[in-house]
Scaffold this motif. Structure first.
Motif, PDB file in Angstrom:
ATOM      1  N   GLU A 181     -13.187 -28.988  23.672  1.00  0.00           N
ATOM      2  CA  GLU A 181     -12.811 -28.582  22.319  1.00  0.00           C
ATOM      3  C   GLU A 181     -11.753 -27.480  22.348  1.00  0.00           C
ATOM      4  O   GLU A 181     -11.841 -26.547  23.143  1.00  0.00           O
ATOM      5  N   ARG A 182     -10.778 -27.597  21.467  1.00  0.00           N
ATOM      6  CA  ARG A 182      -9.705 -26.617  21.392  1.00  0.00           C
ATOM      7  C   ARG A 182     -10.252 -25.208  21.163  1.00  0.00           C
ATOM      8  O   ARG A 182      -9.791 -24.233  21.764  1.00  0.00           O
ATOM      9  N   GLY A 183     -11.244 -25.060  20.289  1.00  0.00           N
ATOM     10  CA  GLY A 183     -11.826 -23.750  20.003  1.00  0.00           C
ATOM     11  C   GLY A 183     -12.498 -23.142  21.221  1.00  0.00           C
ATOM     12  O   GLY A 183     -12.403 -21.930  21.471  1.00  0.00           O
ATOM     13  N   LYS A 184     -13.170 -23.960  21.998  1.00  0.00           N
ATOM     14  CA  LYS A 184     -13.834 -23.465  23.213  1.00  0.00           C
ATOM     15  C   LYS A 184     -12.789 -23.080  24.267  1.00  0.00           C
ATOM     16  O   LYS A 184     -12.953 -22.087  24.981  1.00  0.00           O
ATOM     17  N   ILE A 185     -11.703 -23.846  24.341  1.00  0.00           N
ATOM     18  CA  ILE A 185     -10.614 -23.480  25.256  1.00  0.00           C
ATOM     19  C   ILE A 185     -10.087 -22.099  24.881  1.00  0.00           C
ATOM     20  O   ILE A 185      -9.889 -21.244  25.742  1.00  0.00           O
ATOM     21  N   ARG A 186      -9.898 -21.870  23.582  1.00  0.00           N
ATOM     22  CA  ARG A 186      -9.401 -20.568  23.116  1.00  0.00           C
ATOM     23  C   ARG A 186     -10.368 -19.434  23.518  1.00  0.00           C
ATOM     24  O   ARG A 186      -9.935 -18.361  23.924  1.00  0.00           O
ATOM     25  N   GLU A 187     -11.674 -19.690  23.414  1.00  0.00           N
ATOM     26  CA  GLU A 187     -12.662 -18.682  23.819  1.00  0.00           C
ATOM     27  C   GLU A 187     -12.508 -18.343  25.304  1.00  0.00           C
ATOM     28  O   GLU A 187     -12.587 -17.172  25.691  1.00  0.00           O
ATOM     29  N   PHE A 188     -12.304 -19.360  26.142  1.00  0.00           N
ATOM     30  CA  PHE A 188     -12.116 -19.119  27.569  1.00  0.00           C
ATOM     31  C   PHE A 188     -10.828 -18.339  27.819  1.00  0.00           C
ATOM     32  O   PHE A 188     -10.789 -17.460  28.680  1.00  0.00           O
ATOM     33  N   VAL A 189      -9.775 -18.667  27.079  1.00  0.00           N
ATOM     34  CA  VAL A 189      -8.507 -17.948  27.209  1.00  0.00           C
ATOM     35  C   VAL A 189      -8.724 -16.468  26.914  1.00  0.00           C
ATOM     36  O   VAL A 189      -8.265 -15.590  27.660  1.00  0.00           O
ATOM     37  N   LEU A 190      -9.427 -16.175  25.840  1.00  0.00           N
ATOM     38  CA  LEU A 190      -9.691 -14.780  25.482  1.00  0.00           C
ATOM     39  C   LEU A 190     -10.565 -14.091  26.526  1.00  0.00           C
ATOM     40  O   LEU A 190     -10.318 -12.942  26.900  1.00  0.00           O
ATOM     41  N   ALA A 191     -11.585 -14.783  27.009  1.00  0.00           N
ATOM     42  CA  ALA A 191     -12.513 -14.188  27.966  1.00  0.00           C
ATOM     43  C   ALA A 191     -11.871 -13.952  29.335  1.00  0.00           C
ATOM     44  O   ALA A 191     -12.208 -12.985  30.020  1.00  0.00           O
ATOM     45  N   THR A 192     -10.957 -14.827  29.732  1.00  0.00           N
ATOM     46  CA  THR A 192     -10.358 -14.735  31.065  1.00  0.00           C
ATOM     47  C   THR A 192      -8.962 -14.120  31.054  1.00  0.00           C
ATOM     48  O   THR A 192      -8.353 -13.975  32.108  1.00  0.00           O
ATOM     49  N   HIS A 193      -8.463 -13.805  29.860  1.00  0.00           N
ATOM     50  CA  HIS A 193      -7.123 -13.216  29.708  1.00  0.00           C
ATOM     51  C   HIS A 193      -6.036 -14.138  30.253  1.00  0.00           C
ATOM     52  O   HIS A 193      -5.033 -13.669  30.806  1.00  0.00           O
ATOM     53  N   ALA A 194      -6.242 -15.445  30.118  1.00  0.00           N
ATOM     54  CA  ALA A 194      -5.230 -16.418  30.542  1.00  0.00           C
ATOM     55  C   ALA A 194      -4.009 -16.249  29.642  1.00  0.00           C
ATOM     56  O   ALA A 194      -4.113 -16.335  28.420  1.00  0.00           O
ATOM     57  N   GLY A 195      -2.867 -15.990  30.228  1.00  0.00           N
ATOM     58  CA  GLY A 195      -1.684 -15.660  29.433  1.00  0.00           C
ATOM     59  C   GLY A 195      -0.771 -16.817  29.116  1.00  0.00           C
ATOM     60  O   GLY A 195       0.136 -16.677  28.299  1.00  0.00           O
ATOM     61  N   ASP A 196      -0.975 -17.965  29.734  1.00  0.00           N
ATOM     62  CA  ASP A 196      -0.073 -19.093  29.528  1.00  0.00           C
ATOM     63  C   ASP A 196      -0.329 -19.718  28.159  1.00  0.00           C
ATOM     64  O   ASP A 196      -1.442 -20.160  27.858  1.00  0.00           O
ATOM     65  N   THR A 197       0.707 -19.803  27.340  1.00  0.00           N
ATOM     66  CA  THR A 197       0.561 -20.322  25.972  1.00  0.00           C
ATOM     67  C   THR A 197       0.222 -21.811  25.922  1.00  0.00           C
ATOM     68  O   THR A 197      -0.152 -22.301  24.861  1.00  0.00           O
ATOM     69  N   VAL A 198       0.308 -22.521  27.043  1.00  0.00           N
ATOM     70  CA  VAL A 198      -0.065 -23.945  27.012  1.00  0.00           C
ATOM     71  C   VAL A 198      -1.530 -24.112  26.623  1.00  0.00           C
ATOM     72  O   VAL A 198      -1.920 -25.167  26.127  1.00  0.00           O
ATOM     73  N   HIS A 199      -2.349 -23.066  26.834  1.00  0.00           N
ATOM     74  CA  HIS A 199      -3.772 -23.144  26.510  1.00  0.00           C
ATOM     75  C   HIS A 199      -4.064 -22.869  25.035  1.00  0.00           C
ATOM     76  O   HIS A 199      -5.179 -23.122  24.576  1.00  0.00           O
ATOM     77  N   THR A 200      -3.077 -22.364  24.304  1.00  0.00           N
ATOM     78  CA  THR A 200      -3.327 -22.000  22.899  1.00  0.00           C
ATOM     79  C   THR A 200      -2.362 -22.650  21.919  1.00  0.00           C
ATOM     80  O   THR A 200      -2.629 -22.672  20.720  1.00  0.00           O
ATOM     81  N   SER A 201      -1.271 -23.174  22.403  1.00  0.00           N
ATOM     82  CA  SER A 201      -0.254 -23.767  21.525  1.00  0.00           C
ATOM     83  C   SER A 201      -0.072 -25.242  21.867  1.00  0.00           C
ATOM     84  O   SER A 201       0.340 -25.581  22.988  1.00  0.00           O
ATOM     85  N   VAL A 202      -0.346 -26.110  20.897  1.00  0.00           N
ATOM     86  CA  VAL A 202      -0.159 -27.547  21.118  1.00  0.00           C
ATOM     87  C   VAL A 202       1.308 -27.827  21.442  1.00  0.00           C
ATOM     88  O   VAL A 202       1.613 -28.625  22.335  1.00  0.00           O
ATOM     89  N   GLU A 203       2.207 -27.141  20.758  1.00  0.00           N
ATOM     90  CA  GLU A 203       3.638 -27.340  21.002  1.00  0.00           C
ATOM     91  C   GLU A 203       4.012 -26.964  22.441  1.00  0.00           C
ATOM     92  O   GLU A 203       4.694 -27.720  23.135  1.00  0.00           O
ATOM     93  N   ALA A 204       3.544 -25.807  22.905  1.00  0.00           N
ATOM     94  CA  ALA A 204       3.831 -25.386  24.281  1.00  0.00           C
ATOM     95  C   ALA A 204       3.200 -26.353  25.282  1.00  0.00           C
ATOM     96  O   ALA A 204       3.805 -26.674  26.310  1.00  0.00           O
TER      97      ALA A 204
END
Length: 136
Positions: A10-33
């Protein structure tokens, strides 16, 4: 087979992991990227399949192995990706015992989980080693 679990990426769960792990690559949060980078949707972070733990009865599988829950630690975890998991994917995790050995006062149980996509192909394999300390 030790157990099986299914869940959606799920996109929302991916976003939670991004926030928790400080993943900086926008491919994880932006469909366009993500699409500009060649993904069909935002890709999950590398350790995303740990979500499976929320769908499993951890105590039940430990008991099924005959381990004492209060004496078990995770010794190692290795993820092997055969393809990225992206938002919209559904996976089925099939876990099995790959090895079960004893050394001194320790028991080492190696588990492998294949996360299969909708076509039945393995997208991710997780290999983890549980270590049970002997009774004191």
């Amino acid at each position: 087979m030790l157990d099986e679990v299914t869940f959606d990426i799920e996109r929302g769960k991916i976003r939670e992991f991004v926030l928790a792990t400080h993943a900086g690559d926008t491919v994880h949060t932006s469909v366009e990227a993500a699409r500009d980078a060649g993904f069909p949707d935002v890709p999950a972070t590398a350790t995303h399949v740990v979500v499976a733990g929320h769908y499993r009865d951890q105590r039940a599988f430990v008991a099924k192995l005959g381990l004492a829950y209060d004496r078990v630690v995770v010794g190692s975890v290795k993820w092997t990706y055969f393809r990225p998991l992206c938002a919209g994917d559904s996976v089925r995790g099939v876990r099995r015992v790959a090895a079960d050995t004893r050394k001194r006062n320790l028991r080492f149980v190696t588990l492998e989980t294949d996360y299969l996509d909708a076509a039945g192909d393995c997208a991710v394999r997780v290999r983890e080693v549980l270590i049970e300390r002997g009774a004191q």
